[in-house]
Design a protein around this motif. Sequence first.
Motif, mmCIF file in Angstrom:
data_model
loop_
_atom_site.group_PDB
_atom_site.id
_atom_site.type_symbol
_atom_site.label_atom_id
_atom_site.label_comp_id
_atom_site.label_asym_id
_atom_site.label_seq_id
_atom_site.Cartn_x
_atom_site.Cartn_y
_atom_site.Cartn_z
ATOM 1 N N GLY A 71 -13.149 9.340 -10.215
ATOM 2 C CA GLY A 71 -12.461 8.293 -10.943
ATOM 3 C C GLY A 71 -11.581 7.377 -10.119
ATOM 4 O O GLY A 71 -11.544 7.452 -8.887
ATOM 5 N N PRO A 72 -10.845 6.484 -10.802
ATOM 6 C CA PRO A 72 -10.136 5.377 -10.147
ATOM 7 C C PRO A 72 -9.183 5.781 -9.041
ATOM 8 O O PRO A 72 -9.176 5.164 -7.969
ATOM 9 C CB PRO A 72 -9.375 4.721 -11.311
ATOM 10 C CG PRO A 72 -10.163 5.070 -12.530
ATOM 11 C CD PRO A 72 -10.739 6.428 -12.264
ATOM 12 N N THR A 73 -8.350 6.806 -9.270
ATOM 13 C CA THR A 73 -7.367 7.167 -8.245
ATOM 14 C C THR A 73 -8.054 7.632 -6.976
ATOM 15 O O THR A 73 -7.648 7.280 -5.858
ATOM 16 C CB THR A 73 -6.424 8.271 -8.761
ATOM 17 O OG1 THR A 73 -5.828 7.849 -9.982
ATOM 18 C CG2 THR A 73 -5.332 8.567 -7.746
ATOM 19 N N GLY A 185 -2.702 7.902 -12.813
ATOM 20 C CA GLY A 185 -2.537 7.828 -11.363
ATOM 21 C C GLY A 185 -1.509 8.812 -10.856
ATOM 22 O O GLY A 185 -1.713 9.460 -9.821
ATOM 23 N N GLU A 186 -0.397 8.947 -11.569
ATOM 24 C CA GLU A 186 0.639 9.901 -11.148
ATOM 25 C C GLU A 186 0.113 11.332 -11.205
ATOM 26 O O GLU A 186 0.417 12.152 -10.337
ATOM 27 C CB GLU A 186 1.882 9.752 -12.040
ATOM 28 C CG GLU A 186 2.675 8.481 -11.798
ATOM 29 C CD GLU A 186 3.270 8.415 -10.406
ATOM 30 O OE1 GLU A 186 3.432 9.464 -9.760
ATOM 31 O OE2 GLU A 186 3.583 7.301 -9.946
ATOM 32 N N THR A 187 -0.678 11.643 -12.227
ATOM 33 C CA THR A 187 -1.260 12.984 -12.333
ATOM 34 C C THR A 187 -2.177 13.273 -11.150
ATOM 35 O O THR A 187 -2.086 14.323 -10.505
ATOM 36 C CB THR A 187 -2.058 13.122 -13.646
ATOM 37 O OG1 THR A 187 -1.171 12.960 -14.754
ATOM 38 C CG2 THR A 187 -2.724 14.490 -13.740
ATOM 39 N N ARG A 219 2.326 5.059 -1.815
ATOM 40 C CA ARG A 219 3.032 3.774 -1.665
ATOM 41 C C ARG A 219 2.105 2.608 -1.963
ATOM 42 O O ARG A 219 2.498 1.660 -2.652
ATOM 43 C CB ARG A 219 3.596 3.646 -0.242
ATOM 44 C CG ARG A 219 4.800 4.529 0.036
ATOM 45 C CD ARG A 219 5.532 4.042 1.284
ATOM 46 N NE ARG A 219 4.664 4.083 2.451
ATOM 47 C CZ ARG A 219 4.587 5.098 3.295
ATOM 48 N NH1 ARG A 219 5.335 6.172 3.098
ATOM 49 N NH2 ARG A 219 3.786 5.057 4.336
ATOM 50 N N ALA A 220 0.866 2.668 -1.446
ATOM 51 C CA ALA A 220 -0.078 1.567 -1.645
ATOM 52 C C ALA A 220 -0.420 1.393 -3.121
ATOM 53 O O ALA A 220 -0.488 0.262 -3.626
ATOM 54 C CB ALA A 220 -1.351 1.820 -0.828
ATOM 55 N N MET A 221 -0.645 2.510 -3.828
ATOM 56 C CA MET A 221 -1.013 2.407 -5.241
ATOM 57 C C MET A 221 0.140 1.866 -6.072
ATOM 58 O O MET A 221 -0.066 1.055 -6.993
ATOM 59 C CB MET A 221 -1.458 3.770 -5.767
ATOM 60 C CG MET A 221 -2.831 4.181 -5.300
ATOM 61 S SD MET A 221 -3.563 5.470 -6.322
ATOM 62 C CE MET A 221 -3.743 4.630 -7.889
#
Length: 583
Positions: A71-73, A185-187, A219-221
């Motif tokens: 997936g995305p992350t 994203g955090e997960t 940091r980038a995300m």
Amino acid sequence: MKRTIPSVPQLYRNVRRWTEIVSVLSKYGLADWISRFNIDFLTDLIKPSEGESQSQLTQNARIRLALTELGPTFIKFGQTLSTRPDLIGPELAEELSKLQADVPADDFDDIKAIVEQDLGCELESEFSRFDPTPIASASIGQVHLAEIKFPESWKSENDNQRPNQFPPTAEVVVKVRHAHVLKKGETDLDILRGLAQLAERLDDFKNYQPVMIIRELSRAMRREMDFNREVRNILQFESLFKSEPGILFPKPVVELCSERMIVMHRIQGTKLRELQTRESDDFEPAELARIGANLYLKMIFNHGFYHADPHPGNILITDDGRIALLDFGLVGRISEQLREDIESMLVAIVNQDVPMLTTLIKRVGSCPIDLNESALSNDVADFVGQYSTQIVSHFDMSGALNDFIGVVRSYEITLPAEASLLIKTLVTLEGTGRLLDPNFSLMEIMKPFQRMLILKRLSPVRQARKLRRFYMEVEQLVDALPQRVANILEQVQTGRFDVHLVHRRLGPTANRIVVGLMTSALFLGSSLMLSYKVPPLLFPKDGPIGIHDLSVLGLTGFLVSMLMGLRLMWAIRKSGNLDQPDR
């Protein structure tokens, strides 16, 4: 042998997602390393990969497919890794650069709710039309076409004075962040941090610096999820290139932009990929490649601020022949010191100055303690000899940069993230240029810039600036030195002065010494028990070949000490220590 690890809280949060991730890694044959840890609920998920379906794929391809499926992350993780060929190697970086985040779009009701919440009014109040079907959906957000009710008061007084900008128009594109991407994203980042902590403990992955990579990805995300940052990037490019008539940037409607939404005027044009497949007399591909490369080199060497993703999908050619750049989520910045070091490297290559180039590599990169400097110097000499004699018009910039990365990586030298991103950008730029013109040579375009760099190094203005910076640093040192010396003398006088020593790589040596002492003690103790016939005894009467009154404890200790001795000798012969190879 299974390894025990300290408690990692990330392992036991989001167990469901952990299960999914390990299952996908196992499917592609990438989870064997996890079985080295005694984490039951993870180890139980590891199953043999589907050999038939995966047998024709390289490991790099399987990594790309696994990241795509996760997936995305993880796609964004792979895209970030693709900018670090110095860590993962040019081959894997090239494979990961193929990752495309084609993510299912959110329902229009969710998008409408975000837009209205950020605008503070009904969607119809600002937009006369808003297409519910997106034209693209990537890992962070999705893009819709729309028309705004553009008030005349929004038009800047300077708009008509900027020849490189298009006139205000009601037709716009609206980029909206996915509704739940921040939470998901955090997960996933939390899980990636847990995986990085595990991988950091294995020699196979330690050199890749997984914890540092995940920290950089985080940091980038977070930067990319803040669309206000992308708006600021566009405005900065517009300001830097306002006098360049040949380049366009998608002008944002700042009044409608927010952290989760960007509204930009739509640029009409032809993508480079489409330009390749059609014949047209309106465009000269070789000239477009030259103009585009010049613009990028100006960004890099004149401004130290550049668009870091110059692949064909992010470049449009307008009907009047201008170049338009899209997607400013990924930009590169070069500090003045790094720019000077890169300039010095180019000058050293041109002058075939191997000692200077070797010194610059060590200064720019993070070198291991046991760096073999003479071997590095020999490899740098081979590199310079191979590429300094090539004809400029046929110079293979991509090959040279990839070979440079190969040299650096073979000595475990880690480059700064900004230097790695620049190398990746130059490689991509040359590839994009050769799509337009097979004879395109980025080095030939750089030739005037090399002369400019040499002249800049000799510029009195630059020397004066360096002298002023040196004076300020010396002044700060002189101001701070007396107090620092006084503090040290006070600590010595009061007995609070401590010297902290860090012992590196003594663990394996200590292991050998401890095991050797234990083996010797066990051997001597067992011999004494055998001599004094410590009960219980075997063969109290005559036994085989005259053996009798044999101490069971002594015999057991003797055999164990022999096995330990053999184990120690084998480990020393094989690797020089007990648990890990010496470096």
